[in-house]
Design an enzyme around this catalytic site. Structure first.
Site, PDB file in Angstrom:
ATOM      1  N   LYS A   1     -14.559   0.276  -3.972  1.00  0.00           N
ATOM      2  CA  LYS A   1     -15.467   0.705  -3.389  1.00  0.00           C
ATOM      3  C   LYS A   1     -16.595   1.450  -3.976  1.00  0.00           C
ATOM      4  O   LYS A   1     -17.455   0.712  -3.539  1.00  0.00           O
ATOM      5  CB  LYS A   1     -14.407   1.387  -2.022  1.00  0.00           C
TER       6      LYS A   1
ATOM      7  N   HIS B   1       8.578 -26.100  -1.009  1.00  0.00           N
ATOM      8  CA  HIS B   1       7.412 -27.770  -1.769  1.00  0.00           C
ATOM      9  C   HIS B   1       6.359 -27.354  -2.880  1.00  0.00           C
ATOM     10  O   HIS B   1       5.799 -28.456  -3.188  1.00  0.00           O
ATOM     11  CB  HIS B   1       7.022 -29.373  -0.803  1.00  0.00           C
TER      12      HIS B   1
ATOM     13  N   GLU C   1       1.127  -0.946  -0.065  1.00  0.00           N
ATOM     14  CA  GLU C   1       0.219   0.332  -0.808  1.00  0.00           C
ATOM     15  C   GLU C   1       0.851   1.029   0.295  1.00  0.00           C
ATOM     16  O   GLU C   1       0.579   2.037  -0.526  1.00  0.00           O
ATOM     17  CB  GLU C   1      -0.438  -0.034   1.298  1.00  0.00           C
TER      18      GLU C   1
HETATM   19  O1  PA5 Z   1      -3.776   1.264   5.711  1.00  0.00           O
HETATM   20  C1  PA5 Z   1      -4.940   1.284   5.145  1.00  0.00           C
HETATM   21  O2  PA5 Z   1      -5.596   2.887   5.404  1.00  0.00           O
HETATM   22  C2  PA5 Z   1      -5.998   0.612   5.304  1.00  0.00           C
HETATM   23  O3  PA5 Z   1      -5.671  -0.306   5.505  1.00  0.00           O
HETATM   24  C3  PA5 Z   1      -7.227   0.620   6.700  1.00  0.00           C
HETATM   25  O4  PA5 Z   1      -6.720   0.400   7.765  1.00  0.00           O
HETATM   26  C4  PA5 Z   1      -8.691  -0.079   6.349  1.00  0.00           C
HETATM   27  O5  PA5 Z   1      -8.798   0.027   4.602  1.00  0.00           O
HETATM   28  C5  PA5 Z   1      -9.484   0.052   7.090  1.00  0.00           C
HETATM   29  O6  PA5 Z   1     -10.180   1.249   7.314  1.00  0.00           O
HETATM   30  P1  PA5 Z   1     -10.288   2.196   8.752  1.00  0.00           P
HETATM   31  O7  PA5 Z   1     -10.187   1.588   9.434  1.00  0.00           O
HETATM   32  O8  PA5 Z   1     -11.221   3.261   8.061  1.00  0.00           O
HETATM   33  O9  PA5 Z   1     -12.168   1.010   8.697  1.00  0.00           O
END
Ligand code: PA5
Length: 444
Positions: free
Chosen positions: A422, A308, A287
């Site tokens: 989303k 394996h 990310e």
């Molecule tokens: O790193 C990030 O920002 C995402 O992985 C969020 O943690 C994830 O989408 C969950 O978001 P939230 O805590 O707002 O529900």
């Protein structure tokens, strides 16, 4: 000093000194960018001094709440997704008995929800919760993420039916933004105990906030030691803003290799307890770096299991791989291989030796074979796996990621790309405001 060592001997034959130097020279300035908070995404640098900002009073508050939940729970449900779930799971699984769902460890069994949309998963979870005493935490920084919101709606309904509204309220802890989002509004109106996710800490950097610390404490892990490990690494990084720093060495090696055609990094462990640590690492690096058409693709394997299955590809497939091994020098326990009179399996040549010696030998043998096959190897050695070492590793990888992301010239702290699916999902589900997109998508 840190317990983490970075061994780059098996990288050197893939890079010239000049190629490494290009990135080594960037280290001091990149540290400066981080500590002076002058780079892209600088409003999300709260993780940098987070460990040292954790007070004994705060730890005590978390531990007191965790103890209260532990006393009334055979099962503890952690509702969250991505950064609001992976850090807790990484630490809990790394420090728990491998068979904690089947043996009585004296700790509640930790289960997870809101990290998928599977109806069958939810069905089985509800069946389990019908039979067990439980409590839960719902974690969402934004307070609006679909998966945990849907899961919590279902589980809130279940827990209130099971215990009544008043008791249910004492079994729910919300961890969310200090002021905004649907979860904050709901928690205030229901009177749940709440903890805050700091504004300046992104989800994937939030394991040392209540997001990770509360579930980890409920699981029976010593959060003081975890935080102490992270504090040690924080201080080490602050005091060593140069290319001898282990996090910088890791970042330099990654960037030098990436710019020489190595676009996939596989995080390797030889301890299955680290599987979810790899999942946490994949989110952190994927990310943070995967944007603007750039970034190393993070993957993971558990050896020797996956030797394996994936070993063939790693040895002889497309030569764009890097392996990074988390090398655990000493396990917590000792098991020796027995001798056998018949010796039908011809294993007597290793009788009397520790299983760990065989595991360590497999690691060495594999590193050398894969290097010979064209896969450079970064070895990250730790003396063992305990809360203090994990705290160090968490901060090490966070700092390594920030350094590497800035060297790659991306913003390591945003994630604009996760919105695309989303929007489509909202449109296809018929959410008000998405009518135009819905029409477009239905034509495809
Ligand atoms: O790193 C990030 O920002 C995402 O992985 C969020 O943690 C994830 O989408 C969950 O978001 P939230 O805590 O707002 O529900």
């Amino acid at each position: 000093m840190t317990d983490i060592k970075v061994d780059l001997r098996q990288v050197k034959s893939f890079l010239t000194d000049n190629q490494l130097d290009t990135y080594r020279k960037k280290v001091a300035d990149t540290f400066k960018t981080i500590y002076s908070r002058s780079g892209a995404g600088n409003d999300f640098l709260g993780w940098v001094d987070l460990p040292s900002s954790i007070t004994p009073e705060f730890i005590k508050d978390i531990k007191t709440k965790a103890e209260e939940l532990r006393r009334k729970s055979e099962v503890f449900v952690v509702v969250g997704i991505g950064g609001s779930y992976l850090g807790a799971r990484a630490v809990i699984e790394a420090l728990s008995n491998h068979f904690s769902t089947m043996v009585n460890t004296g700790n509640p069994v930790i289960v997870y929800a809101g990290h998928n949309m599977s109806e069958d998963y939810m069905h089985d979870l509800l069946k389990l919760l019908d039979e067990k005493d439980y409590s839960m935490t719902v974690i969402s920084k934004s307070g609006t993420t679909t998966e945990p919101a849907v899961a919590f709606r279902i589980l809130k309904n279940h827990i209130e039916k099971k215990y009544g509204k008043d008791e249910a309220r004492t079994r729910i802890v919300a961890i969310t933004d200090k002021a905004k989002g649907a979860l904050k509004v709901l928690s205030d109106s229901e009177g749940y105990k709440t903890y805050v996710v700091p504004d300046d800490v992104g989800g994937r950097y939030s394991v040392l906030t209540p997001v990770g610390l509360l579930p980890i404490a409920v699981a029976g892990v010593d959060i003081e030691k975890l935080v102490a490990g992270a504090q040690l690494m924080e201080k080490y990084c602050m005091d060593n803003q140069n290319d001898s720093n282990v996090a910088a060495q890791y970042a330099v090696a990654r960037q030098a290799l990436y710019h020489n055609g190595k676009a996939t990094e596989i995080l390797v462990n030889y301890e299955p307890r680290l599987c979810y640590f790899s999942e946490w690492w994949k989110q952190l690096y994927g990310e943070s770096e995967g944007k603007d058409g750039k970034g190393i693709f993070p993957a993971s394997v558990t050896f020797t299991t996956d030797l394996h299955s994936m070993g063939q590809y790693i040895q002889e497939g497309v030569r764009n791989l890097i392996e990074t091994v988390i090398s655990v020098e000493n396990p917590a326990n000792e098991i020796r291989i027995p001798s056998d009179e018949a010796n039908l399996d011809q294993m007597n040549y290793i009788a009397g030796r520790r299983l760990n010696e065989v595991n360590r030998t497999a690691e060495k043998a594999t590193i050398l074979a894969h290097v010979d096959g064209g896969v450079p190897n970064i070895r990250i050695a730790v003396p063992g796996i305990d809360a203090k070492v994990l705290g160090q590793l968490i901060y090490f990888f966070e700092m390594g990621c920030a350094l590497s992301g800035y060297m790659l010239e991306v913003n390591p702290f945003d994630q604009p790309g996760v919105e695309a699916y989303k929007k489509n999902m909202f449109a296809l589900l018929g959410k008000p405001g998405y009518e135009e997109l819905r029409e477009k998508l239905l034509k495809r």
